[in-house]
Design an enzyme around this catalytic site. Structure first.
Site, PDB file in Angstrom:
ATOM      1  N   PHE A 264      -1.810  16.311   3.865  1.00 49.84           N
ATOM      2  CA  PHE A 264      -1.927  15.638   2.570  1.00 49.84           C
ATOM      3  C   PHE A 264      -0.600  15.679   1.812  1.00 49.84           C
ATOM      4  O   PHE A 264       0.082  16.706   1.791  1.00 49.84           O
ATOM      5  CB  PHE A 264      -3.028  16.312   1.735  1.00 49.84           C
ATOM      6  CG  PHE A 264      -3.547  15.433   0.650  1.00 49.84           C
ATOM      7  CD1 PHE A 264      -4.509  14.470   0.930  1.00 49.84           C
ATOM      8  CD2 PHE A 264      -3.062  15.539  -0.646  1.00 49.84           C
ATOM      9  CE1 PHE A 264      -4.989  13.630  -0.069  1.00 49.84           C
ATOM     10  CE2 PHE A 264      -3.535  14.704  -1.644  1.00 49.84           C
ATOM     11  CZ  PHE A 264      -4.496  13.759  -1.363  1.00 49.84           C
TER      12      PHE A 264
ATOM     13  N   GLU B 204       0.845  -1.204   0.000  1.00 50.68           N
ATOM     14  CA  GLU B 204       0.000   0.000   0.000  1.00 50.68           C
ATOM     15  C   GLU B 204       0.871   1.242   0.000  1.00 50.68           C
ATOM     16  O   GLU B 204       1.970   1.243   0.558  1.00 50.68           O
ATOM     17  CB  GLU B 204      -0.918  -0.056   1.243  1.00 50.68           C
ATOM     18  CG  GLU B 204      -1.821   1.131   1.450  1.00 50.68           C
ATOM     19  CD  GLU B 204      -2.872   1.341   0.370  1.00 50.68           C
ATOM     20  OE1 GLU B 204      -2.503   1.351  -0.823  1.00 50.68           O
ATOM     21  OE2 GLU B 204      -4.050   1.535   0.714  1.00 50.68           O
ATOM     22  N   ASP B 205       0.389   2.306  -0.626  1.00 50.80           N
ATOM     23  CA  ASP B 205       1.151   3.553  -0.632  1.00 50.80           C
ATOM     24  C   ASP B 205       1.078   4.248   0.733  1.00 50.80           C
ATOM     25  O   ASP B 205       2.088   4.613   1.304  1.00 50.80           O
ATOM     26  CB  ASP B 205       0.691   4.501  -1.755  1.00 50.80           C
ATOM     27  CG  ASP B 205      -0.827   4.737  -1.767  1.00 50.80           C
ATOM     28  OD1 ASP B 205      -1.546   4.118  -0.950  1.00 50.80           O
ATOM     29  OD2 ASP B 205      -1.290   5.537  -2.592  1.00 50.80           O
TER      30      ASP B 205
ATOM     31  N   ASP C  23      -4.047   5.865   6.020  1.00 47.49           N
ATOM     32  CA  ASP C  23      -4.549   7.126   6.574  1.00 47.49           C
ATOM     33  C   ASP C  23      -5.512   6.779   7.714  1.00 47.49           C
ATOM     34  O   ASP C  23      -5.072   6.540   8.834  1.00 47.49           O
ATOM     35  CB  ASP C  23      -5.218   7.873   5.407  1.00 47.49           C
ATOM     36  CG  ASP C  23      -5.617   9.289   5.725  1.00 47.49           C
ATOM     37  OD1 ASP C  23      -4.750  10.084   6.107  1.00 47.49           O
ATOM     38  OD2 ASP C  23      -6.808   9.628   5.574  1.00 47.49           O
TER      39      ASP C  23
ATOM     40  N   ARG D  72       1.053  12.149  -9.490  1.00 46.65           N
ATOM     41  CA  ARG D  72       1.627  10.801  -9.287  1.00 46.65           C
ATOM     42  C   ARG D  72       3.034  10.694  -9.875  1.00 46.65           C
ATOM     43  O   ARG D  72       3.837   9.876  -9.461  1.00 46.65           O
ATOM     44  CB  ARG D  72       0.749   9.733  -9.963  1.00 46.65           C
ATOM     45  CG  ARG D  72      -0.642   9.605  -9.382  1.00 46.65           C
ATOM     46  CD  ARG D  72      -1.314   8.343  -9.936  1.00 46.65           C
ATOM     47  NE  ARG D  72      -2.754   8.316  -9.729  1.00 46.65           N
ATOM     48  CZ  ARG D  72      -3.358   7.937  -8.602  1.00 46.65           C
ATOM     49  NH1 ARG D  72      -2.645   7.545  -7.571  1.00 46.65           N
ATOM     50  NH2 ARG D  72      -4.671   7.937  -8.505  1.00 46.65           N
TER      51      ARG D  72
HETATM   52  P1  IMP Z   1      -7.609   5.103   4.336  1.00 43.03           P
HETATM   53  O1  IMP Z   1      -8.640   4.088   3.971  1.00 43.03           O
HETATM   54  O2  IMP Z   1      -8.209   6.298   5.007  1.00 43.03           O
HETATM   55  O3  IMP Z   1      -6.455   4.532   5.127  1.00 43.03           O
HETATM   56  O4  IMP Z   1      -7.075   5.737   3.012  1.00 43.03           O
HETATM   57  C1  IMP Z   1      -6.191   5.118   2.232  1.00 43.03           C
HETATM   58  C2  IMP Z   1      -6.154   5.710   0.842  1.00 43.03           C
HETATM   59  O5  IMP Z   1      -6.459   7.127   0.804  1.00 43.03           O
HETATM   60  C3  IMP Z   1      -4.750   5.579   0.340  1.00 43.03           C
HETATM   61  O6  IMP Z   1      -4.544   4.343  -0.274  1.00 43.03           O
HETATM   62  C4  IMP Z   1      -4.643   6.754  -0.616  1.00 43.03           C
HETATM   63  O7  IMP Z   1      -5.105   6.331  -1.874  1.00 43.03           O
HETATM   64  C5  IMP Z   1      -5.566   7.797  -0.052  1.00 43.03           C
HETATM   65  N1  IMP Z   1      -4.801   8.802   0.727  1.00 43.03           N
HETATM   66  C6  IMP Z   1      -4.781   8.954   2.058  1.00 43.03           C
HETATM   67  N2  IMP Z   1      -3.987   9.970   2.437  1.00 43.03           N
HETATM   68  C7  IMP Z   1      -3.453  10.459   1.299  1.00 43.03           C
HETATM   69  C8  IMP Z   1      -2.512  11.536   1.027  1.00 43.03           C
HETATM   70  O8  IMP Z   1      -1.981  12.253   1.901  1.00 43.03           O
HETATM   71  N3  IMP Z   1      -2.207  11.724  -0.288  1.00 43.03           N
HETATM   72  C9  IMP Z   1      -2.744  10.988  -1.298  1.00 43.03           C
HETATM   73  N4  IMP Z   1      -3.621   9.977  -1.080  1.00 43.03           N
HETATM   74  C10 IMP Z   1      -3.975   9.716   0.206  1.00 43.03           C
HETATM   75 MG    MG Z   2      -3.821   3.606  -1.948  1.00 44.94          MG
END
Ligand code: IMP
Ligand code: MG
Length: 182
Positions: free
Chosen positions: A158, A105-106, A109, A171
């Site tokens: 962000f 995963e990148d 959050d 990206r």
């Molecule tokens: P989560 O389900 O809230 O953990 O969100 C995960 C997804 O939200 C990640 O896989 C990203 O695609 C996107 N995301 C969360 N924070 C960021 C950020 O700071 N920059 C870009 N994408 C983000």
């Molecule tokens: Mg992602």
């Protein structure tokens, strides 16, 4: 438009936050740990599109144990549940039953995406599931997740670059940029 260490992505400005060299160092360290920890386990790497495509490409090229790679994407639907988004895993093309799975995963959050994916994969009875994420925002985390492989813990701001986007843009930036205070 670029002036110094600041870039404009869409309608917002971002400042240089983590350099490509620092990313490289962490990616190598993560790959080395995976090479040691998963030796003899022939893992299946499952990068989550779109955000992890660059991280996955760099990480997996440093993996020197036998492994497979299969991508998934999360599809989300609005309005099916009060106040929530239901995410569905699409595109898994290998059987993970009895396999050692490494989700790539990148960024984690809130953690809701990974939580949902873990639950979905668990039903397929893999031998193990491990998450490797390049970034973690600890202050945003809403659920309990086991995260043994984290590249960088970062503040609740962000970021874009190295595969991560803002409204589909950014990206392609090779370094990581953080939203500038406005
Ligand atoms: P989560 O389900 O809230 O953990 O969100 C995960 C997804 O939200 C990640 O896989 C990203 O695609 C996107 N995301 C969360 N924070 C960021 C950020 O700071 N920059 C870009 N994408 C983000
Ligand atoms: Mg992602």
């Amino acid at each position: 438009m670029e002036k110094g260490e600041t870039v404009q992505v869409g309608d917002l400005f971002f400042s240089k936050f983590i350099s490509r060299d620092e990313i490289r160092t962490q990616v190598l360290a993560l790959a080395q740990r995976i090479n040691t920890d998963l030796k003899g386990k022939d893992p299946v790497f499952i990068p989550v599109l779109n955000g992890s495509f660059i991280f996955a490409a760099d990480l997996i090229r440093e993996v020197d144990i036998p492994c497979e790679v299969s991508f998934v994407k999360m599809a989300s639907y609005q309005g099916l549940q009060t106040g929530g988004t239901i995410k569905e895993v699409v595109g898994l093309q290998v059987s993970i039953t009895g396999r050692h799975v490494v989700v790539v995963e990148d960024i984690v959050d809130t953690g809701l995406t990974m939580k949902h994916l873990m639950e979905s994969f668990s039903r397929m009875k893999p031998a193990s599931i491990t998450i490797v994420t390049l970034f973690l925002k600890p202050d945003a985390l809403k659920v309990e997740l086991s995260l043994p492989y984290v590249g960088f813990e970062i503040p609740y701001k962000f970021i874009v670059g190295y595969g991560l986007d803002y409204n589909g843009l950014g990206r392609n930036l090779a370094d990581i940029y953080q939203k500038a205070d406005s």
